[in-house]
Motif scaffolding. Structure first.
Motif, PDB file in Angstrom:
ATOM      1  N   ARG A  43      -7.495  -5.966   8.157  1.00  0.00           N
ATOM      2  CA  ARG A  43      -7.607  -5.480   6.777  1.00  0.00           C
ATOM      3  C   ARG A  43      -6.916  -4.123   6.593  1.00  0.00           C
ATOM      4  O   ARG A  43      -6.270  -3.871   5.570  1.00  0.00           O
ATOM      5  N   VAL A  44      -7.020  -3.264   7.609  1.00  0.00           N
ATOM      6  CA  VAL A  44      -6.353  -1.950   7.533  1.00  0.00           C
ATOM      7  C   VAL A  44      -4.833  -2.143   7.519  1.00  0.00           C
ATOM      8  O   VAL A  44      -4.122  -1.526   6.717  1.00  0.00           O
ATOM      9  N   VAL A  81      -3.721  -3.468   4.070  1.00  0.00           N
ATOM     10  CA  VAL A  81      -3.773  -2.515   2.953  1.00  0.00           C
ATOM     11  C   VAL A  81      -2.739  -1.394   3.126  1.00  0.00           C
ATOM     12  O   VAL A  81      -2.158  -0.923   2.157  1.00  0.00           O
ATOM     13  N   ALA A 104      -5.796   3.536  -0.322  1.00  0.00           N
ATOM     14  CA  ALA A 104      -5.964   2.478   0.682  1.00  0.00           C
ATOM     15  C   ALA A 104      -7.405   2.446   1.177  1.00  0.00           C
ATOM     16  O   ALA A 104      -8.006   1.378   1.321  1.00  0.00           O
ATOM     17  N   VAL A 129      -9.701  -0.937   0.600  1.00  0.00           N
ATOM     18  CA  VAL A 129      -9.855  -1.767   1.800  1.00  0.00           C
ATOM     19  C   VAL A 129     -11.237  -2.432   1.846  1.00  0.00           C
ATOM     20  O   VAL A 129     -11.404  -3.506   2.422  1.00  0.00           O
TER      21      VAL A 129
END
Length: 348
Positions: free
Chosen positions: A111-112, A115, A143, A147
């Motif tokens: 996910r990091v 984003v 972000a 996220v």
């Protein structure tokens, strides 16, 4: 999606919010616009859970939002100062909220990465905030906020710390990002250009009250209160009484305008500078609604020139906006006019 009904908040003798009601739709970019101290940030803090209203209700998808503690709300607030952790890398800053939720490491990484790709910072994941520019730090804060995939993202003056050129770039970036991630954005700003360029709809606040809620073009072209007419963009405002062809203005005669107000109603006539036609005084015959005066000042802003004209019978100069550079000089006699549909009557 978000229903705010009759929300009020007082701090001692100061009324920050007075019976505010708003509806914000799913996937909308909604702006709260107004001068400093008008209550817009107080409303944002109520939605985030950092402030409790004295009266009123707030529901998200029909469920009560006010009863939930801040960390249990599907809402994220991006602070004006960005509030990044200086000792953490960009990736760590963004991952912080997900780690607090104890999500699996593989999901956090995925996910990091996703984003950071969206905000164009993949190459800077290992840097610390002090190694980034203002615009890049703003992207990290964004972000970190998106996220966690909140239903609602609140932004408090998100671009105020950036210089003009970077701000213009980030406005486009914010709009693009909001369309991509599909989260509902609510942004607080006192910058009219920012609100106009970003928002699908704008609520204009004054002294804790909502003056008007509208799409940007409608808000600009058809202000419904004297405050909105004077606050949103440049406007020439004439006081007087409504009549069948416009406004009977004190000391100026009948000025052209359009409205459905009963004759004799106390009103303001609002005419945007770009709608004012400017011509040499001897080129226009005397006619109802034509004003004559002397040019007091000419200011050139690159794409447009502002011409201030002193008109007998009126204290404030009338402002006309002319495309590009103008040959009009201070001291010249000019005639001013506009089409009836370009004069908007607002009840006083």
């Amino acid at each position: 999606m978000l229903q705010i009904t009759g929300v009020s908040r007082r701090f001692g003798d100061v009324t920050a919010l007075a019976d505010v009601s708003l509806e914000i739709r799913q996937g909308e970019f909604f702006a709260l616009l107004g001068p400093s101290g008008c209550g817009k940030t107080t409303l944002l803090r109520i939605l985030a859970g950092f402030e409790s209203p004295d009266a009123g209700t707030v529901t998200l998808d029909g469920a009560d939002l006010l009863g939930r503690p801040p960390h249990r709300r599907p809402v994220n607030l991006m602070f004006q100062s960005y509030a990044l952790f200086p000792h953490m890398t960009v990736a760590k800053n963004v991952a912080y909220g997900l780690e607090r939720e104890k999500l699996p490491r593989a999901e956090i990484r995925s996910r990091v990465g996703e984003v950071l790709e969206k905000v164009g910072l993949s190459a800077m994941a290992g840097r610390r905030p002090q190694q980034l520019s203002g615009g890049q730090r703003q992207r990290v804060a964004l972000a970190r906020a998106i996220v966690k995939r909140p239903r609602l993202l609140l932004l408090d003056e998100p671009l105020s710390a950036l210089d003009k050129k970077v701000r213009a770039e980030m406005q486009l970036e914010l709009k693009r990002l909001q369309h991509e991630v599909g989260i509902t954005f609510v942004v607080v700003t006192h910058d009219q250009e920012e609100a106009m360029s970003l928002a699908d709809r704008i609520a204009v606040f004054s002294a804790g009250r909502v003056e008007q809620v509208d799409e940007p073009v409608a808000l600009y072209q058809r202000p419904r209160t004297p405050f909105v007419a004077g606050f949103v963009g440049e406007n020439n405002l004439f006081g007087g009484r409504a009549c069948s062809v416009g406004l009977a203005a004190d000391g100026l005669g009948v000025l052209p305008g359009s409205s459905d107000m009963p004759d004799g109603t106390s009103a303001l006539l609002a005419v945007r500078p770009e709608r004012v036609r400017l011509a040499p005084a001897d080129a226009v015959a005397d006619a109802p609604g034509v004003l004559r005066g002397e040019v007091a000042d000419v200011s050139f802003y690159g794409g447009v020139s502002h011409v201030s004209v002193t008109v007998p019978g009126r204290q404030e100069p009338v402002l006309a906006a002319v495309q590009g550079a103008t040959r009009t000089l201070p001291g010249e006699r000019v005639a001013l006019s506009w089409a009836p549909e370009d004069g908007v009557l607002v009840p006083q």
